[in-house]
Design a protein around this motif. Structure first.
Motif, PDB file in Angstrom:
ATOM      1  N   ALA A 534       0.822  -1.221   0.000  1.00  0.00           N
ATOM      2  CA  ALA A 534       0.000   0.000   0.000  1.00  0.00           C
ATOM      3  C   ALA A 534       0.850   1.261   0.000  1.00  0.00           C
ATOM      4  N   ASP A 535       2.121   1.163   0.397  1.00  0.00           N
ATOM      5  CA  ASP A 535       3.004   2.327   0.468  1.00  0.00           C
ATOM      6  C   ASP A 535       3.955   2.416  -0.725  1.00  0.00           C
ATOM      7  N   ARG A 536       3.857   1.483  -1.652  1.00  0.00           N
ATOM      8  CA  ARG A 536       4.772   1.490  -2.788  1.00  0.00           C
ATOM      9  C   ARG A 536       4.314   2.476  -3.871  1.00  0.00           C
ATOM     10  N   TYR A 537       5.268   2.973  -4.618  1.00  0.00           N
ATOM     11  CA  TYR A 537       4.984   3.875  -5.729  1.00  0.00           C
ATOM     12  C   TYR A 537       6.163   3.818  -6.700  1.00  0.00           C
ATOM     13  N   ARG A 538       5.944   4.263  -7.914  1.00  0.00           N
ATOM     14  CA  ARG A 538       7.016   4.328  -8.901  1.00  0.00           C
ATOM     15  C   ARG A 538       7.814   5.599  -8.672  1.00  0.00           C
ATOM     16  N   THR A 539       9.140   5.474  -8.801  1.00  0.00           N
ATOM     17  CA  THR A 539       9.964   6.650  -8.516  1.00  0.00           C
ATOM     18  C   THR A 539      11.258   6.608  -9.302  1.00  0.00           C
ATOM     19  N   ASP A 540      11.855   7.775  -9.461  1.00  0.00           N
ATOM     20  CA  ASP A 540      13.191   7.887 -10.044  1.00  0.00           C
ATOM     21  C   ASP A 540      14.175   8.494  -9.051  1.00  0.00           C
ATOM     22  N   ILE A 541      13.702   8.843  -7.846  1.00  0.00           N
ATOM     23  CA  ILE A 541      14.554   9.382  -6.784  1.00  0.00           C
ATOM     24  C   ILE A 541      14.464   8.437  -5.582  1.00  0.00           C
ATOM     25  N   TYR A 542      15.612   8.052  -5.067  1.00  0.00           N
ATOM     26  CA  TYR A 542      15.682   7.088  -3.964  1.00  0.00           C
ATOM     27  C   TYR A 542      16.378   7.767  -2.789  1.00  0.00           C
ATOM     28  N   ARG A 543      15.637   7.919  -1.689  1.00  0.00           N
ATOM     29  CA  ARG A 543      16.106   8.722  -0.555  1.00  0.00           C
ATOM     30  C   ARG A 543      16.958   7.886   0.397  1.00  0.00           C
ATOM     31  N   LEU A 544      18.232   8.197   0.468  1.00  0.00           N
ATOM     32  CA  LEU A 544      19.142   7.582   1.443  1.00  0.00           C
ATOM     33  C   LEU A 544      19.405   8.597   2.549  1.00  0.00           C
ATOM     34  N   GLY A 545      19.140   8.205   3.793  1.00  0.00           N
ATOM     35  CA  GLY A 545      19.271   9.131   4.924  1.00  0.00           C
ATOM     36  C   GLY A 545      17.895   9.580   5.362  1.00  0.00           C
ATOM     37  N   GLY A 546      17.719  10.889   5.518  1.00  0.00           N
ATOM     38  CA  GLY A 546      16.422  11.435   5.881  1.00  0.00           C
ATOM     39  C   GLY A 546      16.053  11.183   7.330  1.00  0.00           C
ATOM     40  N   THR A 547      14.842  11.586   7.683  1.00  0.00           N
ATOM     41  CA  THR A 547      14.402  11.445   9.068  1.00  0.00           C
ATOM     42  C   THR A 547      14.257   9.979   9.464  1.00  0.00           C
ATOM     43  N   GLN A 548      14.037   9.096   8.487  1.00  0.00           N
ATOM     44  CA  GLN A 548      13.928   7.671   8.790  1.00  0.00           C
ATOM     45  C   GLN A 548      15.296   6.989   8.850  1.00  0.00           C
ATOM     46  N   ARG A 549      16.342   7.715   8.510  1.00  0.00           N
ATOM     47  CA  ARG A 549      17.714   7.196   8.525  1.00  0.00           C
ATOM     48  C   ARG A 549      17.814   5.901   7.706  1.00  0.00           C
ATOM     49  N   ILE A 550      17.420   6.006   6.459  1.00  0.00           N
ATOM     50  CA  ILE A 550      17.487   4.863   5.556  1.00  0.00           C
ATOM     51  C   ILE A 550      18.930   4.723   5.053  1.00  0.00           C
ATOM     52  N   ASP A 551      19.585   3.645   5.435  1.00  0.00           N
ATOM     53  CA  ASP A 551      20.966   3.408   5.018  1.00  0.00           C
ATOM     54  C   ASP A 551      21.061   2.413   3.868  1.00  0.00           C
ATOM     55  N   GLU A 552      19.973   1.692   3.601  1.00  0.00           N
ATOM     56  CA  GLU A 552      20.028   0.665   2.567  1.00  0.00           C
ATOM     57  C   GLU A 552      18.629   0.419   2.018  1.00  0.00           C
ATOM     58  N   MET A 553      18.543   0.221   0.715  1.00  0.00           N
ATOM     59  CA  MET A 553      17.257  -0.129   0.110  1.00  0.00           C
ATOM     60  C   MET A 553      17.479  -1.052  -1.075  1.00  0.00           C
ATOM     61  N   GLU A 554      16.428  -1.828  -1.384  1.00  0.00           N
ATOM     62  CA  GLU A 554      16.435  -2.701  -2.553  1.00  0.00           C
ATOM     63  C   GLU A 554      15.338  -2.238  -3.499  1.00  0.00           C
TER      64      GLU A 554
END
Length: 599
Positions: A534-554
């Motif tokens: 339900a939270d997925r979407y198509r994107t061309d920008i991938y956020r590394l860091g941010g308030t959620q501190r995302i260090d890794e994504m697939e």
């Protein structure tokens, strides 16, 4: 003048001299200026000195109306060779040609702030380019900037216009090797370039896996892959941030049989004068001259102290009591936004219909904020029927950035009703007829079939020698453009296949909006946790860091259609694309990698 102000003034003078000498990132690295190996003024690193700045002159908010870029110029006829472009002569022959003349001119950001800028036409942040699926087009780009010998100030007059996020062939992608020289440049280089756009949905060459109901009968592609709000910007290596900051950015709108640009057909979204581009960009100005100021030697980021929309500092817009569609672009170079609509100290609701320039599967109704990292686009619909004539509302920013521009300052908050955080004032006028609608749903996401995946590829982001690296390598145009590298590319992707790209950041404390050319993806996991469907979407920008501190994504990615197997003019550039950080200060300081699609 205090010693601190004097030091800042000397630093700015030195920075201007280095800009005038057309020093790029590699020149500074050779001199040891980026890594901080050189010292200036009482032992302070020259890198820090170069980052010094002074406050811009004071301006009066809500003093001037919001400028709306005019339409791009259409040419009746212009010579080009269709065989030069993939899928052009044999399938998608253009029926319209747009002319973009890049030139230097004076622009007024506010009543007392005039500066020389570069733009794609007569409007700063313009012109407005309208494309339509099923109508192939050509951009005829003419570089009328001053020559390298005549140019004064920051930026570089060699240009590489890139249609951000579009599904297009490499020779028309505007990647960081397709430079166009300025008119009259020594050496006789041409100052014009054509770029061809098939205006076909992704997947047009291989329909396998696309449900019949979503196959476009005209182009053959997957209508679920429609791109809605895009923009064109410069991509000259080492000078992308400077050239875009100087004005080389323009909004692009894509239409089709559902998102028609007409309030009486298709989805009937707000259209015409009620479909408004808003290009956000923060700027800084010299306190004495009022000229646009920029530091192309800043490695972490660059923040201005003046908030502009379509090239005006804090303008106002008169709106009628009806629905408006606002296409909002974060033009960068480094600032992120959390946008609120405010009235009398309270958040006001609106609908969000796109994210990263793509229509969402379902409208997000009555939201009160929208985040925009650099290069992201979101379309929102505001219904001004909920307000009375004479009301004033404000588009405000509620996000604090770290002073050096490296990313979000997670420990701070701000007042969105402070004038310094207000971006645009809406002034409600009289009522107007409104046949427009906002559907509850648009098109579903394309399905994900992990059985298509042929490779899992990893990209590691990090620091190196004071600059930015991907997989331990600093992107260098000389190496990237060398014959041996072009003939033996490091990163090869199989045409019409799918991969999972794992992006991992090791540069703690910095935020990276990573961008992948040609194809959009769907994020599967973040920090090892699955993203709910339900939270997925198509994107061309991938956020590394941010308030959620995302260090890794697939990320799940399909690589389709290009290169054209029937293309008769294949070169080492055919199938070449890049990924990079869209904090363009990071990109210019080497955070970019090249990859190739092969048969």
């Amino acid at each position: 003048m205090t010693s601190t102000k004097l030091a800042a003034r000397r630093a700015i003078e030195l920075r201007n001299q280095l800009s005038a000498a057309k020093f790029g990132r590699r020149d500074l690295a050779k001199l040891g200026l980026i890594a901080g190996g050189a010292y200036w003024l009482k032992g302070a690193s020259l890198r820090r000195a170069l980052a010094a700045s002074s406050a811009s002159p004071r301006t009066t908010p809500w003093d001037e109306p919001l400028p709306i870029p005019g339409p791009a110029e259409l040419e009746d006829d212009y010579p080009y060779d269709p065989s030069d472009y993939q899928y052009c002569s044999n399938r998608f022959l253009p029926n319209r040609i747009y002319h973009l003349r890049v030139k230097e001119r004076e622009h007024r950001f506010a009543k007392d702030l005039r500066s020389k800028v570069w733009s794609y036409g007569e409007d700063f942040g313009g012109p407005l380019i309208d494309f339509r699926y099923g109508q192939p087009a050509v951009l005829h780009i003419e570089n009328d900037l001053p020559t390298s010998e005549e140019h004064v100030g920051f930026g570089h007059p060699e240009i590489a216009p890139h249609l951000h996020n579009f599904h297009t062939a490499s020779e028309s992608d505007g990647g960081p090797w397709n430079w166009t020289h300025p008119k009259g440049n020594i050496g006789g280089h041409p100052n014009t370039r054509n770029q061809h756009y098939c205006m076909a949905y992704a997947g047009f060459d291989l329909k396998k896996g696309i449900p019949a109901k979503w196959i476009d009968p005209v182009t053959g592609g997957d209508k679920r892959e429609a791109l809605t709000t895009l923009f064109i910007h410069d991509h000259r290596p080492e000078f992308t941030a400077a050239n875009v900051y100087k004005g080389m950015v323009a909004m692009v709108r894509n239409f089709d049989d559902d998102d028609t640009g007409d309030e009486t057909t298709g989805w009937r979204l707000p259209s015409g004068e009620y479909d408004v581009p808003l290009i956000l960009a923060d700027k800084q100005f010299d306190p004495d001259s009022g000229e646009l100021a920029f530091n192309e030697f800043s490695v972490d980021g660059w923040l201005g102290d003046k908030l502009t929309v379509n090239g005006k500092v804090q303008p106002y817009m008169e709106v009628k009591r009806r629905k408006y569609r606002f296409r909002i672009l974060n033009g960068g170079p480094s600032r992120f936004y959390n946008l609120l609509l405010r009235k009398d100290g309270a958040n006001q609701p609106f609908d969000q219909i796109t994210k990263s320039g793509n229509l969402l599967p379902r409208t997000l109704q009555d939201v009160t904020s929208v985040d925009l990292w650099v290069a992201e686009r979101s379309d929102i619909v505001i219904d001004f029927r909920n307000y009375k004539k004479g009301d004033k509302l404000y588009l405000s920013n509620n996000l604090v950035m770290m002073a050096d521009g490296r990313g979000i300052d997670r420990g701070r908050s701000t007042n969105p009703d402070s004038v310094s955080n207000q971006i645009l004032e809406f002034r409600v006028t009289g009522a107007a007829e409104d046949p427009s609608r906002v559907p509850n749903a648009f098109r579903p996401l394309p399905s994900i079939n992990l059985n298509e995946v042929v490779k899992i590829r990893e990209w590691v982001l990090g620091r190196q020698n004071g600059m930015w690296a991907i997989n331990g390598k600093l992107w260098d145009p000389d190496i990237d453009h060398s014959p041996e590298f072009m003939l033996n590319p490091t990163n090869k992707v199989k045409r019409n296949s799918a991969e999972i790209w794992k992006i991992r950041s090791t540069s703690g404390g910095w935020d990276h909006p990573m961008h992948i050319h040609l194809e959009e993806g769907i994020i599967l996991t973040q920090n090892g946790r699955a993203v709910p469907e339900a939270d997925r979407y198509r994107t061309d920008i991938y956020r590394l860091g941010g308030t959620q501190r995302i260090d890794e994504m697939e990320i799940f990615l399909r690589f389709r259609d290009f290169p054209d197997p029937a293309y008769g003019k294949t070169t080492p550039d055919t199938g070449r694309y890049v990924m990079h950080c869209h904090n363009t200060m990071h990109e210019d300081h080497a955070m970019m990698a090249t990859w190739n699609i092969v048969a």
